[in-house]
Design an enzyme around this catalytic site. Sequence first.
Site, PDB file in Angstrom:
ATOM      1  N   HIS A  23       0.837  -1.209   0.000  1.00 44.36           N
ATOM      2  CA  HIS A  23       0.000   0.000   0.000  1.00 44.36           C
ATOM      3  C   HIS A  23       0.871   1.259   0.000  1.00 44.36           C
ATOM      4  O   HIS A  23       0.611   2.202  -0.730  1.00 44.36           O
ATOM      5  CB  HIS A  23      -0.879   0.054   1.274  1.00 44.36           C
ATOM      6  CG  HIS A  23      -1.906  -1.026   1.401  1.00 44.36           C
ATOM      7  ND1 HIS A  23      -2.001  -1.821   2.520  1.00 44.36           N
ATOM      8  CD2 HIS A  23      -2.900  -1.427   0.574  1.00 44.36           C
ATOM      9  CE1 HIS A  23      -3.021  -2.657   2.373  1.00 44.36           C
ATOM     10  NE2 HIS A  23      -3.572  -2.446   1.193  1.00 44.36           N
ATOM     11  N   LYS A  47     -17.457  -5.949   9.513  1.00 48.68           N
ATOM     12  CA  LYS A  47     -16.226  -6.693   9.289  1.00 48.68           C
ATOM     13  C   LYS A  47     -15.478  -6.847  10.599  1.00 48.68           C
ATOM     14  O   LYS A  47     -15.400  -5.907  11.388  1.00 48.68           O
ATOM     15  CB  LYS A  47     -15.337  -5.934   8.278  1.00 48.68           C
ATOM     16  CG  LYS A  47     -15.061  -6.732   7.032  1.00 48.68           C
ATOM     17  CD  LYS A  47     -14.126  -5.951   6.141  1.00 48.68           C
ATOM     18  CE  LYS A  47     -13.743  -6.752   4.916  1.00 48.68           C
ATOM     19  NZ  LYS A  47     -12.878  -5.988   4.028  1.00 48.68           N
ATOM     20  N   ARG A  96      -2.911  -6.379  -8.025  1.00 43.51           N
ATOM     21  CA  ARG A  96      -1.728  -7.240  -7.913  1.00 43.51           C
ATOM     22  C   ARG A  96      -1.698  -8.244  -9.056  1.00 43.51           C
ATOM     23  O   ARG A  96      -0.944  -8.111  -9.997  1.00 43.51           O
ATOM     24  CB  ARG A  96      -1.702  -7.944  -6.557  1.00 43.51           C
ATOM     25  CG  ARG A  96      -1.245  -7.018  -5.430  1.00 43.51           C
ATOM     26  CD  ARG A  96      -1.483  -7.638  -4.102  1.00 43.51           C
ATOM     27  NE  ARG A  96      -2.877  -8.097  -4.035  1.00 43.51           N
ATOM     28  CZ  ARG A  96      -3.327  -9.018  -3.225  1.00 43.51           C
ATOM     29  NH1 ARG A  96      -2.528  -9.612  -2.410  1.00 43.51           N
ATOM     30  NH2 ARG A  96      -4.603  -9.344  -3.206  1.00 43.51           N
ATOM     31  N   SER A 134      -3.010  -7.802   3.336  1.00 44.14           N
ATOM     32  CA  SER A 134      -3.216  -7.676   4.783  1.00 44.14           C
ATOM     33  C   SER A 134      -3.630  -8.983   5.434  1.00 44.14           C
ATOM     34  O   SER A 134      -3.131  -9.339   6.511  1.00 44.14           O
ATOM     35  CB  SER A 134      -4.266  -6.611   5.074  1.00 44.14           C
ATOM     36  OG  SER A 134      -3.886  -5.391   4.502  1.00 44.14           O
TER      37      SER A 134
HETATM   38  O1  PNS Z   1      -8.990  -3.055   1.041  1.00 41.35           O
HETATM   39  P1  PNS Z   1     -10.306  -3.590   0.563  1.00 41.35           P
HETATM   40  O2  PNS Z   1     -10.968  -4.388   1.656  1.00 41.35           O
HETATM   41  O3  PNS Z   1     -10.193  -4.354  -0.722  1.00 41.35           O
HETATM   42  O4  PNS Z   1     -11.232  -2.306   0.282  1.00 41.35           O
HETATM   43  C1  PNS Z   1     -12.559  -2.451  -0.144  1.00 41.35           C
HETATM   44  C2  PNS Z   1     -13.326  -1.135   0.009  1.00 41.35           C
HETATM   45  C3  PNS Z   1     -13.303  -0.674   1.441  1.00 41.35           C
HETATM   46  C4  PNS Z   1     -12.707  -0.072  -0.875  1.00 41.35           C
HETATM   47  C5  PNS Z   1     -14.790  -1.399  -0.467  1.00 41.35           C
HETATM   48  O5  PNS Z   1     -15.309  -2.496   0.231  1.00 41.35           O
HETATM   49  C6  PNS Z   1     -15.706  -0.200  -0.264  1.00 41.35           C
HETATM   50  O6  PNS Z   1     -15.629   0.759  -1.008  1.00 41.35           O
HETATM   51  N1  PNS Z   1     -16.548  -0.259   0.786  1.00 41.35           N
HETATM   52  C7  PNS Z   1     -17.496   0.776   1.085  1.00 41.35           C
HETATM   53  C8  PNS Z   1     -18.916   0.310   0.802  1.00 41.35           C
HETATM   54  C9  PNS Z   1     -19.286   0.545  -0.654  1.00 41.35           C
HETATM   55  O7  PNS Z   1     -19.200   1.641  -1.166  1.00 41.35           O
HETATM   56  N2  PNS Z   1     -19.715  -0.532  -1.345  1.00 41.35           N
HETATM   57  C10 PNS Z   1     -20.121  -0.457  -2.742  1.00 41.35           C
HETATM   58  C11 PNS Z   1     -18.978  -0.743  -3.692  1.00 41.35           C
HETATM   59  S1  PNS Z   1     -18.553  -2.441  -3.679  1.00 41.35           S
END
Ligand code: PNS
Length: 165
Positions: A23, A47, A96, A134
């Site tokens: 990151h 979560k 990735r 992570s």
């Molecule tokens: O690091 P991650 O877990 O891959 O990040 C995922 C994240 C947090 C960017 C994604 O889950 C997110 O945007 N969550 C907020 C809820 C949302 O907007 N959901 C609709 C799009 S899937």
Amino acid sequence: MDIQKKRGFCIYPGSFDPVTNGHINLIERSLHIFDKVIVAVANNPDKNSLFSVNERKEMIEIALEKNERVIVDSFEGLLVDYAKKIGIHTVLRGMRAASDFEYEFEMTFMNRKLDRNMETIFMMTGLRWFFVHSSGIKAAVKAGADVTGLVPDIVFKKLAEKVKM
Ligand code: PNS
């Protein structure tokens, strides 16, 4: 209507539970492209995160040595609502391997469906960090493995404290 109020800015959203060197590398490289990067830590109460949002934010800030071109923030709920609130509709995500593609593809189209102004830019993760994520880091640490060099020093320290608890 010009919805993108802050050109040259992007949001880099994620769970960052915890932030890894992958990151950090992406954030540093993104500053060659963007003037300012908003690292947005997702607060998802559903979560089961290892670190609190404040702990995650603090680790990112320390790892970046308080770079003034990086703002570390958090959001709860939909990313599109947060984007609207701060007036930035460019989202940065790291990719990735091909295995990331499907997840990222779905998320990008969901965000575009929810708000058609949203644009997602992808950067490839640095080759050195290709296998670092992570959840893998947490699993390795819980199993007693040494993750030196894969996460910032502060994360290494905090992970060790969590495992001892
Ligand atoms: O690091 P991650 O877990 O891959 O990040 C995922 C994240 C947090 C960017 C994604 O889950 C997110 O945007 N969550 C907020 C809820 C949302 O907007 N959901 C609709 C799009 S899937």
